[in-house]
Design a protein around this motif. Structure first.
Motif, mmCIF file in Angstrom:
data_model
loop_
_atom_site.group_PDB
_atom_site.id
_atom_site.type_symbol
_atom_site.label_atom_id
_atom_site.label_comp_id
_atom_site.label_asym_id
_atom_site.label_seq_id
_atom_site.Cartn_x
_atom_site.Cartn_y
_atom_site.Cartn_z
ATOM 1 N N GLY A 70 0.799 -1.219 0.000
ATOM 2 C CA GLY A 70 0.000 0.000 0.000
ATOM 3 C C GLY A 70 0.832 1.268 0.000
ATOM 4 N N ARG A 71 2.168 1.127 -0.125
ATOM 5 C CA ARG A 71 3.019 2.315 -0.177
ATOM 6 C C ARG A 71 2.969 2.920 -1.582
ATOM 7 N NH1 ARG A 71 8.912 1.004 1.475
ATOM 8 N NH2 ARG A 71 8.588 -0.463 -0.246
ATOM 9 N N CYS A 72 3.117 4.228 -1.650
ATOM 10 C CA CYS A 72 3.071 4.930 -2.926
ATOM 11 C C CYS A 72 4.473 5.392 -3.319
ATOM 12 C CB CYS A 72 2.160 6.161 -2.845
ATOM 13 S SG CYS A 72 0.456 5.779 -2.397
ATOM 14 N N LEU A 73 4.861 5.109 -4.541
ATOM 15 C CA LEU A 73 6.108 5.634 -5.089
ATOM 16 C C LEU A 73 5.735 6.737 -6.066
ATOM 17 C CD1 LEU A 73 9.168 5.608 -5.421
ATOM 18 C CD2 LEU A 73 8.887 3.853 -7.204
ATOM 19 N N LEU A 74 6.059 7.963 -5.700
ATOM 20 C CA LEU A 74 5.696 9.112 -6.524
ATOM 21 C C LEU A 74 6.911 9.641 -7.281
ATOM 22 C CD1 LEU A 74 3.532 11.184 -3.981
ATOM 23 C CD2 LEU A 74 2.751 9.473 -5.630
ATOM 24 N N GLN A 75 6.693 9.988 -8.544
ATOM 25 C CA GLN A 75 7.687 10.757 -9.298
ATOM 26 C C GLN A 75 7.207 12.192 -9.260
ATOM 27 O OE1 GLN A 75 8.515 9.588 -13.354
ATOM 28 N NE2 GLN A 75 9.567 11.501 -13.796
ATOM 29 N N VAL A 76 8.016 13.061 -8.678
ATOM 30 C CA VAL A 76 7.576 14.431 -8.428
ATOM 31 C C VAL A 76 8.628 15.433 -8.891
ATOM 32 C CG1 VAL A 76 6.057 13.918 -6.479
ATOM 33 C CG2 VAL A 76 8.499 14.235 -6.082
ATOM 34 N N ARG A 77 8.176 16.675 -9.125
ATOM 35 C CA ARG A 77 9.059 17.797 -9.431
ATOM 36 C C ARG A 77 9.109 18.690 -8.199
ATOM 37 N NH1 ARG A 77 5.823 20.164 -12.410
ATOM 38 N NH2 ARG A 77 4.310 18.501 -12.739
ATOM 39 N N LEU A 78 10.271 18.801 -7.583
ATOM 40 C CA LEU A 78 10.397 19.508 -6.316
ATOM 41 C C LEU A 78 11.408 20.649 -6.400
ATOM 42 C CD1 LEU A 78 10.623 16.426 -3.905
ATOM 43 C CD2 LEU A 78 8.599 17.829 -4.351
ATOM 44 N N THR A 79 11.324 21.517 -5.413
ATOM 45 C CA THR A 79 12.363 22.515 -5.174
ATOM 46 C C THR A 79 12.746 22.406 -3.707
ATOM 47 O OG1 THR A 79 10.823 24.267 -4.540
ATOM 48 C CG2 THR A 79 11.335 24.079 -6.885
ATOM 49 N N ASP A 80 13.912 22.946 -3.375
ATOM 50 C CA ASP A 80 14.340 22.901 -1.983
ATOM 51 C C ASP A 80 13.342 23.650 -1.090
ATOM 52 O OD1 ASP A 80 16.578 21.469 -2.673
ATOM 53 O OD2 ASP A 80 17.857 23.250 -2.883
ATOM 54 N N VAL A 134 10.327 21.384 -0.435
ATOM 55 C CA VAL A 134 10.650 20.307 0.511
ATOM 56 C C VAL A 134 10.589 20.830 1.942
ATOM 57 C CG1 VAL A 134 12.505 18.789 1.321
ATOM 58 C CG2 VAL A 134 12.014 18.967 -1.121
ATOM 59 N N GLY A 135 11.150 22.022 2.166
ATOM 60 C CA GLY A 135 11.117 22.601 3.501
ATOM 61 C C GLY A 135 9.720 22.999 3.920
ATOM 62 N N ASP A 154 11.423 15.090 4.827
ATOM 63 C CA ASP A 154 12.795 14.763 5.212
ATOM 64 C C ASP A 154 13.621 14.598 3.934
ATOM 65 O OD1 ASP A 154 15.170 13.800 6.152
ATOM 66 O OD2 ASP A 154 14.299 12.195 7.369
ATOM 67 N N GLU A 155 14.679 15.393 3.790
ATOM 68 C CA GLU A 155 15.474 15.382 2.566
ATOM 69 C C GLU A 155 16.109 14.022 2.299
ATOM 70 O OE1 GLU A 155 18.300 18.494 2.154
ATOM 71 O OE2 GLU A 155 16.880 20.099 2.623
#
Length: 452
Positions: A413-423, A426-427, A432-433
């Motif tokens: 039931g865990r999700c693996l996401l492909q995402v577009r992030l910025t620092d 994330v903060g 958690d980095e």
């Protein structure tokens, strides 16, 4: 629907071009001439404007004055000379390479017995022909109405006070007053529609900003090759032609860089010397894409002998719309017309400052991609992130940001996401980095099954 105010014949009008050098404006303190584009370049540009509008320039007249003549702008002697040429060559349209007052325009038309159009009117006419989008047509019509409103003057018989009588008793307005009132109402209606379109554009812009997708805007002098470069990079089919103002309506395309980061590339209208202020004001919402861009690509015709002055004209307009503080990379285009090779140059601060390329042949596009990746390196990156079933709130927040490109669920039931992030993101989301696995050029599906 927006209407075109200028009626044009199906074939090109025989035009006479009038070039006027006002020496009062050229002389600076101390009697020295200020830096300006050469007279030959100015005349060539005005000739290109005339042909871009669809006219057929038959001949040109040059004159010089210390200051404009209040009545005829070019003076009575030169005006009579032009009138003789108009009659002898059967000229249908006289184009003046300056902004002239409504009374000067009217006096010249009375003398020449043909239409007279100044530089502002000519540019407005070109814009009217090129506008294709709903917003573009509204913007052009608004600029035209504001321009023509200043030219509503007494002087025609239909402006006499309306006669009375059965069925003809009106508010007692002159036709002039009626025209002004109707134009005023139309301007208000157009401004209201443009505000609505502007709000829609702002919503799209806010969505991109919310998703942390940077916008890169192409700017530059008209005919510098922006649309050709845009088409080459995005495989789009934006109209690109070797003429002034080939592109009027802004076009936006999503672009995936080689390092998998996404950006939005915007192709905008080209700038020009003495761009009419009404046009700048009318296109404010469109130009806001430039003002709020993450990065500007200032496209410059490297083969243009007047490129330094063209660059300054662009910088002046950018300052006028409040975009002079946006980070900028100068893209020197058309190296195929010179002996230059593709090149990437860095400034003293270590950041990319210049790129030399040819949008026509494709030389130097790899260098441009490198420049974009370097400039946007701190903006966005592609990563994969595992979320436990209990982290539904974080999953929902990522989807709300519009940064999820793909999702897979394992047997636990865990999700693996492909995402577009910025620092920053994330903060802000408290991620958690150490859980963020950046994908640097690797294919997502090849690493998706790795798990934790």
């Amino acid at each position: 629907m927006a209407t075109t105010l200028f009626e044009r014949p199906s074939s090109g009008e025989r035009a006479l071009l009038v070039h006027v050098e006002i020496t009062q404006n050229l002389v600076a303190a101390g009697g020295r001439k200020r830096l300006s584009v050469s007279r030959e370049a100015e005349e060539q540009e005005f000739h290109e404007l005339a042909t871009s509008a669809g006219s057929e320039p038959i001949l040109a007249v040059r004159t010089s004055r210390y200051r404009p003549d209040p009545k005829l702008f070019i003076g009575s002697g030169k005006a009579e000379e032009v009138a003789d040429l108009v009659r002898h060559h059967e000229i249908e349209l006289v184009l003046v390479d300056h902004t002239i007052s409504p009374s000067q325009e009217r006096n010249l038309e009375r003398l020449f017995k043909c239409r007279v159009l100044d530089r502002t009117g000519l540019i407005l006419d070109i814009f009217a022909q090129r506008a294709r989008s709903f917003e573009g047509k509204l913007q052009v019509e608004l600029a035209q109405l504001k321009h023509i409103a200043t030219r509503l003057v007494r002087g025609w018989t239909h402006l006499e006070r309306q006669k009375g009588g059965i069925g003809l008793r009106g508010p007692g307005e002159t036709q002039l007053e009626t025209d002004r009132r109707l134009i005023g109402q139309r301007i208000k209606m157009l401004e209201k529609k443009l505000k609505k379109v502007s709000r829609q554009r702002e919503q799209s812009r806010s969505s991109r900003q919310k998703a942390e997708v940077p916008t890169v805007s192409l700017v530059g002098y008209t005919n510098a090759g922006k649309s050709t470069l845009f088409n080459h990079i995005t495989n789009a089919e934006v109209f690109a032609q070797d003429q002034l103002f080939a592109t009027l309506d802004p076009t936006l395309r999503r672009l995936v860089l080689p390092d998998k980061r996404e950006m939005v590339l915007a192709d905008t209208v080209g700038f020009i010397r003495d761009l009419p202020h009404d046009l700048v004001a009318a296109f404010r919402s469109t130009l806001q894409e430039t003002e709020e861009a993450s990065l500007l690509l200032h496209v410059i015709d490297v083969a243009d002998d007047e490129r330094e002055l063209r660059m300054q004209e662009v910088e002046d307009v950018l300052a006028l719309i409040g975009a002079d503080s946006v980070p900028q990379i100068r893209v020197y285009n058309k190296i195929d017309q010179t002996e230059r090779s593709p090149e990437l140059r860095y400034g003293e601060n270590g950041e990319v400052s210049e790129v030399y390329l040819s949008a026509h042949t494709g030389e130097g596009l790899e260098e441009l991609m490198t420049a974009l990746m370097d400039a946007l390196a701190t903006s966005q990156y592609v990563a994969e992130l595992w979320l436990e079933p209990s982290e539904g709130k974080l999953r929902a927040a990522l989807y709300a940001q519009g940064v999820v490109d793909d999702e897979q669920v394992d047997e636990r039931g865990r999700c693996l996401l492909q995402v577009r992030l910025t620092d920053e993101m994330v903060g802000r989301l408290g991620i958690d980095e150490s859980r963020v696995n950046r994908l640097e050029g690797t294919d997502y599906l090849a690493t998706a099954g790795a798990g934790q």
